[in-house]
Design an enzyme around this catalytic site. Sequence first.
Site, PDB file in Angstrom:
ATOM      1  N   LYS A 115     -41.451   2.001 -16.484  1.00  0.00           N
ATOM      2  CA  LYS A 115     -40.282   3.105 -16.708  1.00  0.00           C
ATOM      3  C   LYS A 115     -41.129   4.389 -16.932  1.00  0.00           C
ATOM      4  O   LYS A 115     -40.818   5.432 -16.196  1.00  0.00           O
ATOM      5  CB  LYS A 115     -39.394   3.002 -18.036  1.00  0.00           C
ATOM      6  N   LYS A 197     -35.609  -7.769  -8.778  1.00  0.00           N
ATOM      7  CA  LYS A 197     -34.476  -8.510  -9.430  1.00  0.00           C
ATOM      8  C   LYS A 197     -33.294  -7.390  -9.073  1.00  0.00           C
ATOM      9  O   LYS A 197     -33.367  -6.341  -8.821  1.00  0.00           O
ATOM     10  CB  LYS A 197     -34.787  -8.634 -10.906  1.00  0.00           C
ATOM     11  N   LYS A 200     -29.202  -2.429 -12.310  1.00  0.00           N
ATOM     12  CA  LYS A 200     -27.963  -1.353 -12.246  1.00  0.00           C
ATOM     13  C   LYS A 200     -28.433  -0.348 -11.302  1.00  0.00           C
ATOM     14  O   LYS A 200     -27.690   0.415 -10.775  1.00  0.00           O
ATOM     15  CB  LYS A 200     -27.853  -0.968 -13.699  1.00  0.00           C
TER      16      LYS A 200
HETATM   17  P1  ADP Z   1     -30.165  -3.635 -16.078  1.00  0.00           P
HETATM   18  O1  ADP Z   1     -31.839  -4.205 -15.806  1.00  0.00           O
HETATM   19  O2  ADP Z   1     -29.646  -4.104 -14.810  1.00  0.00           O
HETATM   20  O3  ADP Z   1     -30.369  -2.137 -16.450  1.00  0.00           O
HETATM   21  P2  ADP Z   1     -30.162  -4.261 -18.836  1.00  0.00           P
HETATM   22  O4  ADP Z   1     -31.467  -4.026 -19.024  1.00  0.00           O
HETATM   23  O5  ADP Z   1     -29.170  -3.727 -19.388  1.00  0.00           O
HETATM   24  O6  ADP Z   1     -29.907  -4.566 -17.175  1.00  0.00           O
HETATM   25  O7  ADP Z   1     -29.857  -6.130 -19.269  1.00  0.00           O
HETATM   26  C1  ADP Z   1     -28.904  -6.435 -19.747  1.00  0.00           C
HETATM   27  C2  ADP Z   1     -29.025  -8.043 -19.426  1.00  0.00           C
HETATM   28  O8  ADP Z   1     -28.960  -8.467 -17.957  1.00  0.00           O
HETATM   29  C3  ADP Z   1     -30.232  -8.609 -20.152  1.00  0.00           C
HETATM   30  O9  ADP Z   1     -30.116  -9.626 -20.802  1.00  0.00           O
HETATM   31  C4  ADP Z   1     -31.177  -8.919 -18.932  1.00  0.00           C
HETATM   32  O10 ADP Z   1     -32.215  -9.836 -19.191  1.00  0.00           O
HETATM   33  C5  ADP Z   1     -30.299  -9.467 -17.831  1.00  0.00           C
HETATM   34  N1  ADP Z   1     -30.439  -9.069 -16.619  1.00  0.00           N
HETATM   35  C6  ADP Z   1     -30.608  -7.723 -15.936  1.00  0.00           C
HETATM   36  N2  ADP Z   1     -31.075  -7.850 -14.501  1.00  0.00           N
HETATM   37  C7  ADP Z   1     -31.212  -9.349 -14.286  1.00  0.00           C
HETATM   38  C8  ADP Z   1     -31.438 -10.185 -13.126  1.00  0.00           C
HETATM   39  N3  ADP Z   1     -31.653  -9.652 -11.976  1.00  0.00           N
HETATM   40  N4  ADP Z   1     -31.402 -11.581 -13.420  1.00  0.00           N
HETATM   41  C9  ADP Z   1     -31.214 -12.064 -14.608  1.00  0.00           C
HETATM   42  N5  ADP Z   1     -31.020 -11.379 -15.858  1.00  0.00           N
HETATM   43  C10 ADP Z   1     -30.727  -9.896 -15.619  1.00  0.00           C
END
Ligand code: ADP
Length: 333
Positions: A115, A197, A200
Amino acid sequence: MSNQKEIVMSGIRPTGFLHLGNYFGAIRNYVRMQEDFECYFMVADLHSLTTHPDTKELKENVHRVLAENIACGLDPDKVALYCQSHVYETSELYLYLNMLAYKGELEKTVTFKDKARQHPDNINAGLLTYPVLQTADIILHRAKYVPVGKDQEQHLEMARNFANRFNHRYGEVFPEPIAFNYNQELVKVPSLDGTGKMSKSENQMATLYLADEDDMIRKKVMKTKTDGGPTAPNSPKPDYIENIFGLMKLVSNEEVINKFDNDYNNCSIRYGDMKKQLAGDMVNFIAPIRSKVNAILADEHYLKDVMRKGAEKARASARATMLLVREAIGLNY
Ligand code: ADP
């Protein structure tokens, strides 16, 4: 033996539309766990301020994340579904835990380094102490299980360290929180271009969102990379082909997957057909969730009520923990 249910906690940041990674990494487990555990699921709005200081879209995003969780099957009457900023006790625990977290270990965190690279003009202390706030969220409810995706493994390890450090210094208050998934391994849903991965905010054409319209889903799936197909029977699959099979395993039925697997192994696979099948199965999976989300979002009163009830449940649990915490630290004069 007491028949009290074991405690579960997890959260998702309101930084954009939820996607298949959030669903299969996190929400799918939440929905199963709500039947058997005492569950606290929150919208992590304070966490989102570390990278998204502009709050113009925050309210809309908080409502969306709530609606998406409910549309995926979370029942606000069974779980505490709440907003992080409504539970003030979090900030107090975060403060105490900050005294137990060391600069060196925080600077080594992979997500902090990522980040900091992405937001070089805003490397704030909140970003550095993100794992501390996350620990406060979890142990505030003395949670044991934390359903999260694979990307959160390191944060959970840090949460265990901070909880243990507190227990050693001040006395046993917290259980060690552990990452949880029903199938042994934590899930990582890859992006459609296979470079990382689904997430969002990055690479939106390589991520399938629960809000994507049918045409958009088809377009994204049909764009995924393939090649001329294998030239020898039973060849290993290149990563980008493995990815397509991996995505199929999330939404398609076994017969379909076996058919394409056999076609691959005897070199008769037609990737165009495979992607069409995958696109159709993705549409069938996402479309009903999308329409439920829209119906829930239209009812702001309902969402406010969900947040109020959720905060009440979460604060009751938080207050009980904080009494123990202050007592243990010695702030009881
Ligand atoms: P993002 O990375 O999309 O901003 P968050 O940090 O809010 O999402 O994570 C919310 C949940 O979703 C967490 O438990 C995270 O481990 C899971 N998560 C986010 N992206 C993935 C992915 N590509 N595969 C599996 N789990 C994910």
